[in-house]
Design a protein around this motif. Structure first.
Motif, mmCIF file in Angstrom:
data_model
loop_
_atom_site.group_PDB
_atom_site.id
_atom_site.type_symbol
_atom_site.label_atom_id
_atom_site.label_comp_id
_atom_site.label_asym_id
_atom_site.label_seq_id
_atom_site.Cartn_x
_atom_site.Cartn_y
_atom_site.Cartn_z
ATOM 1 N N GLU A 1 0.823 -1.206 0.000
ATOM 2 C CA GLU A 1 0.000 0.000 0.000
ATOM 3 C C GLU A 1 0.855 1.253 0.000
ATOM 4 O OE1 GLU A 1 -3.057 2.803 0.154
ATOM 5 O OE2 GLU A 1 -2.951 0.738 -0.567
ATOM 6 N N VAL B 1 -1.889 0.415 -8.233
ATOM 7 C CA VAL B 1 -2.135 -0.595 -7.215
ATOM 8 C C VAL B 1 -1.021 -1.628 -7.219
ATOM 9 C CG1 VAL B 1 -3.712 -2.398 -6.423
ATOM 10 C CG2 VAL B 1 -4.627 -0.263 -7.358
ATOM 11 N N ARG C 1 -6.570 1.691 1.960
ATOM 12 C CA ARG C 1 -6.093 1.887 0.588
ATOM 13 C C ARG C 1 -6.490 3.278 0.106
ATOM 14 N NH1 ARG C 1 -4.354 -3.219 -0.650
ATOM 15 N NH2 ARG C 1 -5.222 -4.780 0.774
#
Length: 449
Positions: free
Chosen positions: A64, A73, A129
């Motif tokens: 993260e 991501v 996130r």
């Protein structure tokens, strides 16, 4: 087993233009968002580069951290940690889906794991996130109908809808009275067992839409419980799931309420621009027919996020609109009213963010008076904020009086938010420990700890 140097992590450090020390500090900060006290330093990162595999949930925190730095991501495997599968595979979306998803099946799986005490510990280590812009309301979507052909299950109807509504009231009240740590396992089990069974059972479309909405509200409450306990990663997953459920039953009000919660969570974690985007998206998503309470609820959060970014005129104008709707709001439904004490707290947050501490203190004093008797958690956090602002204003004696009220209100609550507020108050008081009132308050706090 032979260790191999982590070439992927080394390449990502170069791409991020980070030293080992900078990477370690960033990982510590991501961990702090979910209540983990990490003390990694440059030597820790050096060990990772040499092939050491950190224990869970650290690989996911590292992933993260690089997701935020690089704008895409990342997974533990992508950063060179090959054996880091969590108990439940995380949702890798940057934001909630924009097409119908099998939300009921996901609910059964996630809540089922959450109801297990061992797996709940693993879920609590999921990072928050930070990537992803807020979604727009997707056109089309689910009908709310579930379980066609599942004739082995009893048909659902008005009775099941009423029972879910009662569960919403019960668990919302439990959160207010006891804090987020009190009924989490019970709510997770209820969702995994009772709610998902009814969502799969045969019934007409109207019934399933109502069951889906009430289930989305229960998921929302469970997300708040996790957030109140500092577990922001799993709370975020539940909020994404609440969005999916709201879309599947075409409930735009539930969708907007959930976006508003996501804005509040982002702001709490200091992701201010993300919070502003989600708060605006929540207001934009409100259907024309929505009641005054829900509209006030969304507008108040937008005003706070605007104030957090220094948008003074916009924040005060939106706050005024929120207060207008709040004065016309009804009472009695956890998702259909907006208590005046909560709105006054948001008003205080707007003024605090804008630097007007006197106006913030007045609004907090009003919020204290307006809090209903059962809202122990809300009252405790309001008193904690009042104590903070009075100390900042140099009103030490008055701050200590309110601080004693805070300790009284917070006693017995299972809430990481309240525990954090106690620690913050202690840190603010300790430099003033020679003051008799401060010394007495600190002694009481230590005796309760």
């Amino acid at each position: 087993m032979e260790r191999r140097p982590n070439s992927r992590l080394r390449a990502l450090l170069a791409e991020a233009a980070w030293s080992n020390e900078q990477c370690a500090r960033a990982v510590n900060a991501v961990g702090a968002e979910i209540g983990l006290v990490l003390r990694y330093d440059r030597t820790s990162v050096a060990h990772w580069l040499s092939g050491t595999q950190p224990r869970p949930p650290v690989p996911h925190l590292v992933a993260e951290t690089f997701s935020r730095r690089l704008g895409r991501v990342m997974t533990p495997v992508a950063v060179g940690f090959a054996h880091s599968a969590p108990a439940v595979e995380p949702d890798r979306r940057a934001g909630p889906c924009t097409a119908p998803a099998p939300a009921v099946r996901t609910l059964g799986s996630l809540a089922g794991h959450d109801a297990d005490p061992v797996e709940r510990t693993a879920l609590a280590g999921e990072p928050y996130r930070a990537l992803g812009a807020p979604p727009h309301w997707p056109e089309g979507g689910g009908t709310g109908r579930r379980g066609a052909g599942r004739r082995e299950l009893a048909r659902v109807g008005v009775a099941e809808v009423d029972l879910l509504r009662g569960a919403v009231r019960h668990f919302a009240a439990a959160m207010d009275v006891h804090g987020g740590g009190h009924a989490r396992p019970a709510l997770a089990h209820y969702l995994a067992d009772t709610a998902t069974t009814w969502l799969h059972a045969p019934g007409d479309d109207r019934t399933h839409r109502q069951l889906g909405t009430q289930s989305a509200y229960l998921v929302f409450i469970l997300a708040r419980m996790h957030s109140d306990m500092g577990c922001h990663g799993i709370a975020q997953r539940y909020l994404h799931l609440a969005l999916d459920l709201a879309h599947e039953v075409q409930d735009r009000a539930a969708w907007a309420i959930t976006l508003r919660a996501m804005a509040a969570q982002a702001l709490h974690l200091e992701h201010r621009r993300t919070a502003r985007q989600y708060a605006q998206a929540a207001v934009d998503a409100l259907p024309a027919h929505v009641g005054d309470a829900v509209r006030a609820f969304a507008l108040a959060q937008l005003a706070v996020t605007q104030a957090a970014l220094g948008e003074r005129d916009a924040a005060l104008a939106v706050l005024s609109r929120a207060e207008d709707h709040g004065r016309r709001a009804g009472v009695g439904d956890p998702f259909g009213d907006y208590p005046s004490g909560a709105l006054s707290f948001q008003k205080a947050e707007v003024h605090r963010e804008l630097g007007d501490l006197r106006a913030a203190a007045r609004a907090l004093h009003r919020s204290t008076r307006e809090r209903p008797a059962h809202d122990r958690r809300g009252l405790a956090l309001t008193l904690a904020r009042r104590t903070e602002l009075l100390l900042r204003s140099g009103r030490i004696g008055e701050a200590c009086e309110v601080g004693h009220q805070f300790l009284e209100a917070g006693g017995g609550l299972r809430s990481h938010s309240v525990v954090t507020a106690v620690r913050t108050m202690r840190g603010s008081l300790e430099p003033l420990a020679r003051h008799p009132s401060v010394r007495a308050l600190l002694e009481r706090e230590r005796s309760l700890g």
